[in-house]
Design an enzyme around this catalytic site. Structure first.
Site, PDB file in Angstrom:
ATOM      1  N   ARG A  16       5.394 -12.881   9.607  1.00 37.83           N
ATOM      2  CA  ARG A  16       5.969 -11.569   9.447  1.00 37.83           C
ATOM      3  C   ARG A  16       7.400 -11.566   9.981  1.00 37.83           C
ATOM      4  O   ARG A  16       7.684 -12.228  10.973  1.00 37.83           O
ATOM      5  CB  ARG A  16       5.165 -10.670  10.371  1.00 37.83           C
ATOM      6  CG  ARG A  16       4.929  -9.308   9.958  1.00 37.83           C
ATOM      7  CD  ARG A  16       3.820  -8.728  10.825  1.00 37.83           C
ATOM      8  NE  ARG A  16       2.817  -8.205   9.918  1.00 37.83           N
ATOM      9  CZ  ARG A  16       2.934  -7.040   9.298  1.00 37.83           C
ATOM     10  NH1 ARG A  16       3.947  -6.246   9.522  1.00 37.83           N
ATOM     11  NH2 ARG A  16       2.041  -6.652   8.442  1.00 37.83           N
ATOM     12  N   LYS A  60       4.746   0.604   9.254  1.00 38.04           N
ATOM     13  CA  LYS A  60       4.770   1.909   8.581  1.00 38.04           C
ATOM     14  C   LYS A  60       4.133   2.992   9.434  1.00 38.04           C
ATOM     15  O   LYS A  60       4.577   4.126   9.440  1.00 38.04           O
ATOM     16  CB  LYS A  60       4.004   1.808   7.257  1.00 38.04           C
ATOM     17  CG  LYS A  60       4.868   1.363   6.113  1.00 38.04           C
ATOM     18  CD  LYS A  60       4.072   1.334   4.826  1.00 38.04           C
ATOM     19  CE  LYS A  60       3.258   0.071   4.722  1.00 38.04           C
ATOM     20  NZ  LYS A  60       2.487  -0.081   3.497  1.00 38.04           N
ATOM     21  N   GLU A  72       0.870  -1.163   0.000  1.00 38.74           N
ATOM     22  CA  GLU A  72       0.000   0.000   0.000  1.00 38.74           C
ATOM     23  C   GLU A  72       0.916   1.225   0.000  1.00 38.74           C
ATOM     24  O   GLU A  72       1.815   1.320   0.834  1.00 38.74           O
ATOM     25  CB  GLU A  72      -0.870  -0.011   1.267  1.00 38.74           C
ATOM     26  CG  GLU A  72      -1.857   1.121   1.239  1.00 38.74           C
ATOM     27  CD  GLU A  72      -2.772   1.186   2.449  1.00 38.74           C
ATOM     28  OE1 GLU A  72      -2.733   0.272   3.302  1.00 38.74           O
ATOM     29  OE2 GLU A  72      -3.519   2.173   2.530  1.00 38.74           O
TER      30      GLU A  72
HETATM   31  P1  ATP Z   1       2.855  -2.191   7.882  1.00 39.53           P
HETATM   32  O1  ATP Z   1       2.103  -2.853   8.984  1.00 39.53           O
HETATM   33  O2  ATP Z   1       4.278  -1.967   8.160  1.00 39.53           O
HETATM   34  O3  ATP Z   1       2.165  -0.972   7.351  1.00 39.53           O
HETATM   35  P2  ATP Z   1       1.638  -3.658   5.838  1.00 39.53           P
HETATM   36  O4  ATP Z   1       1.477  -5.114   5.884  1.00 39.53           O
HETATM   37  O5  ATP Z   1       0.431  -2.837   6.121  1.00 39.53           O
HETATM   38  O6  ATP Z   1       2.850  -3.262   6.724  1.00 39.53           O
HETATM   39  P3  ATP Z   1       1.675  -3.415   3.025  1.00 39.53           P
HETATM   40  O7  ATP Z   1       2.167  -2.313   2.196  1.00 39.53           O
HETATM   41  O8  ATP Z   1       0.218  -3.679   3.058  1.00 39.53           O
HETATM   42  O9  ATP Z   1       2.223  -3.183   4.480  1.00 39.53           O
HETATM   43  O10 ATP Z   1       2.457  -4.754   2.709  1.00 39.53           O
HETATM   44  C1  ATP Z   1       2.925  -5.188   1.473  1.00 39.53           C
HETATM   45  C2  ATP Z   1       3.342  -6.628   1.629  1.00 39.53           C
HETATM   46  O11 ATP Z   1       4.452  -6.715   2.508  1.00 39.53           O
HETATM   47  C3  ATP Z   1       2.242  -7.472   2.217  1.00 39.53           C
HETATM   48  O12 ATP Z   1       2.149  -8.664   1.477  1.00 39.53           O
HETATM   49  C4  ATP Z   1       2.674  -7.704   3.626  1.00 39.53           C
HETATM   50  O13 ATP Z   1       2.182  -8.912   4.111  1.00 39.53           O
HETATM   51  C5  ATP Z   1       4.203  -7.687   3.501  1.00 39.53           C
HETATM   52  N1  ATP Z   1       4.831  -7.319   4.760  1.00 39.53           N
HETATM   53  C6  ATP Z   1       4.631  -6.197   5.485  1.00 39.53           C
HETATM   54  N2  ATP Z   1       5.335  -6.224   6.625  1.00 39.53           N
HETATM   55  C7  ATP Z   1       6.019  -7.395   6.630  1.00 39.53           C
HETATM   56  C8  ATP Z   1       6.918  -8.028   7.543  1.00 39.53           C
HETATM   57  N3  ATP Z   1       7.268  -7.450   8.687  1.00 39.53           N
HETATM   58  N4  ATP Z   1       7.419  -9.225   7.211  1.00 39.53           N
HETATM   59  C9  ATP Z   1       7.086  -9.816   6.062  1.00 39.53           C
HETATM   60  N5  ATP Z   1       6.236  -9.290   5.160  1.00 39.53           N
HETATM   61  C10 ATP Z   1       5.704  -8.097   5.435  1.00 39.53           C
HETATM   62 MG    MG Z   2      -1.251  -2.544   5.153  1.00 40.46          MG
END
Ligand code: ATP
Ligand code: MG
Length: 557
Positions: free
Chosen positions: A263, A273, A38
């Site tokens: 994760r 983020k 995102e």
């Molecule tokens: P955050 O919680 O940091 O905002 P998010 O999951 O909301 O992370 P996205 O931009 O939606 O962030 O994630 C893009 C991809 O990266 C998704 O498939 C998510 O599952 C993966 N991802 C995000 N954080 C991690 C992590 N700590 N370890 C592994 N994969 C991750």
């Molecule tokens: Mg997200």
């Protein structure tokens, strides 16, 4: 198996095993993965894990990977983030087969929602968010039906069209999937699939005022692109039945499947983020690419290499259960990668002057030293030596304990790449602090001369005074005080106040033309990278990438 790319083999993991089985049994012809960020912030090391997993999985089996921006929440998204994400993915060493935005599919998603309504599988609901929550039930209690659940298809079609047309205010109505209010899985209790948000979207502008929710948009985007393996993190495990429901009920051709892995969490590291944005907004750090940030741009600026990050992500494996990886693990891969690549040099962080009283005044001698003793191909470098040099203050003690082998009155040490020096005299200021040392050198002991008539136990580093280049050196520590990121505590209590210590020191003159991003190993101090910022008078600023050995003890900090 013909699909295998022999030279791209990664360690085995459960997702890879699923892929192999799917290929072997012909369920899937070609592997297709995607990385779906995102665009609401910069990527962090957790995303790197997901990027490596998705791209390498496809790569190994001659498949494809898309980069897809999951841009369904216009309020938080921005093109600045889109640009940084593309830059970071490329920097990590990956190139997507196609670039898409979930917003590319808004029309198609809308049509699929209409299809659901026509099938009696979705309805417009007028409850407030609060009322919806109250009726949703809990883990132990089933939910209750919304009073709007039995609206007719005609009424739903009309209301949904008017939602799109902009007739209603934000939050006035939503479109919900009609599944099962008594489901043991709360995500199946008539989840919201469209909401009204009158906001300008960074790509579609004002064309839309209704936006699809993640649980609806994600499976549809995957299916439209023909993704075969939709890999996401564990918190979406409960959403998988909804994912399957959407694919099924929307009659999508590609039967894409979701797989969840744990994760990545790293000790003393914030991995979200939302909180990273808070650090930026509150001015705790200088920006998303502050060298202390666990963002990919921060790590790049700090001097972490893409190769080291990739190796780290590959070697820690793909877990099914959440855990925390020790930050020393990542540091290990950084050192491993820089060991052969980084030129070695000497820097004095806390200087004290040494006068070599038997060395001719005004004479400069250029000594020859290897650029990297472990990598002879990197050649030699000239180092000036003269009557006045700087050494590290901590390399001298007036009253040393036993086992102290560095400089003290009456003791002889080796100057790295140069001569033995013997400490004869200390000069003190009025406060009684040592401000200068007087030593003599022995010309017979020149490095490389084969001298072995006597031995010394200590070797110290130094920089010739008249050619020394002043530099600012930033010594970095983790941003978090505690090993785990305890979000129940206010941010200020979680942040390490000593995460950046700035010192002024001297570096060898051969580094004076170093450019931002250049990396060096400073003898005994660790690996350092030239920062993009400069100090006063164009002074070079260095960030410590990593020390030579892990010294930060999280529990004691
Ligand atoms: P955050 O919680 O940091 O905002 P998010 O999951 O909301 O992370 P996205 O931009 O939606 O962030 O994630 C893009 C991809 O990266 C998704 O498939 C998510 O599952 C993966 N991802 C995000 N954080 C991690 C992590 N700590 N370890 C592994 N994969 C991750
Ligand atoms: Mg997200």
């Amino acid at each position: 198996m013909e699909n295998i790319n022999e030279n791209k083999s990664a360690p085995s993991n459960f997702i890879k095993n699923i892929v192999i089985e799917d290929l072997q049994e012909g369920r899937v012809k070609e592997i297709y993965t995607r990385f779906p960020p995102e665009p609401n912030g910069y990527l962090h090391i957790g995303h790197a894990k997901s990027i490596c997993l998705n791209f390498e999985l496809a790569d190994e089996f001659k498949g494809k990977t898309n980069l897809r921006f999951d841009d369904t929440n216009p309020v938080k998204e921005d093109t600045e983030y889109v640009d940084s994400i593309m830059e970071d993915v490329r920097w990590l060493g990956f190139e997507w087969d196609a670039l898409f935005y979930a917003s590319d599919y808004f029309e198609e998603m809308y049509n699929r929602a209409v299809l659901l309504i026509k099938k009696g599988k979705a309805y417009v609901c007028d409850l407030t968010a609060e009322q919806t929550r109250e009726l949703r039930g809990t883990l132990t209690e089933p939910g209750k039906d919304s009073p709007y659940r039995n609206r007719t298809v005609e009424e739903n079609l009309d209301l949904f069209a008017r939602m799109r047309a902009g007739e209603f205010k934000d939050g006035a109505r939503v479109l919900r999937a009609k599944i099962d209010m008594a489901s043991a899985n709360i995500t199946l209790r008539d989840p919201v699939i469209y909401r009204i948000t009158h906001a300008h979207h960074h790509r579609t502008g004002d064309a839309w005022c209704i936006y699809p929710m993640y649980d609806f948009a994600h499976p549809l985007s995957d299916a439209i692109e023909g993704i075969t393996h939709s890999v996401c993190t564990l918190e979406f495990e409960d959403h998988r039945p909804m994912y399957d429901w959407v694919i099924e009920q929307c009659e999508m051709e590609t039967k894409t499947r979701q797989y969840e892995f744990a994760r990545l969490n790293i000790t003393n590291t914030i991995m979200s983020k939302r909180y990273l944005k808070l650090l930026v907004d509150e001015g705790v750090v200088s920006g998303w690419d502050d060298p202390r940030m666990p963002t990919i741009s921060g790590m790049r600026r700090r001097g972490y290499t893409a190769e080291a990050i990739r190796n780290f992500c590959r070697e820690i494996g793909v877990a099914k259960a959440n855990s925390i990886i020790d930050e020393r693990n990542l540091e290990f891969f950084i050192r491993e990668d820089l060991k052969m690549k980084a030129p070695r040099t000497m820097a004095v962080l806390d200087p004290i002057k040494v006068v070599i009283t038997n060395y001719p005044e005004g004479q400069i001698e250029w000594l020859d030293a290897e650029v990297n003793a472990e990598n002879p191909e990197m050649g030699m470098r000239p180092i000036p030596f003269s009557r006045e040099i700087y050494i590290e203050r901590e390399d001298f003690m007036e009253n040393p304990p036993s086992k102290y082998f560095r400089l003290f009155p009456g003791n002889e040490v080796r100057l790295k790449h140069a001569y033995f020096i013997l400490c004869n005299e200390m000069i003190k200021n009025e406060q009684g602090e040592v401000i200068e040392l007087h030593c003599t050198y022995d010309p017979a002991t020149k490095s490389g001369s084969g001298f072995n008539a006597r031995k010394v136990k200590g070797t110290i580093h130094w920089v010739e005074a008249s050619n020394a280049v002043p530099a600012q050196l930033r010594l970095l520590e983790p941003l978090l005080l505690e090993e785990t990121d305890n979000k129940d505590k206010p941010l200020v209590e979680r942040i390490n106040p000593n995460s950046m210590q700035v010192v002024n020191g001297y570096i060898e003159p051969n580094m004076k033309d170093a450019q931002a991003g250049d990396k060096f190993q400073f003898f005994r101090h660790g690996y350092f990278c030239v920062d993009k910022e400069q100090g006063n008078d164009d002074m070079l600023v260095f960030n410590r990438i990593v020390s030579l050995k892990s010294s930060f003890d999280a529990k004691k900090a």
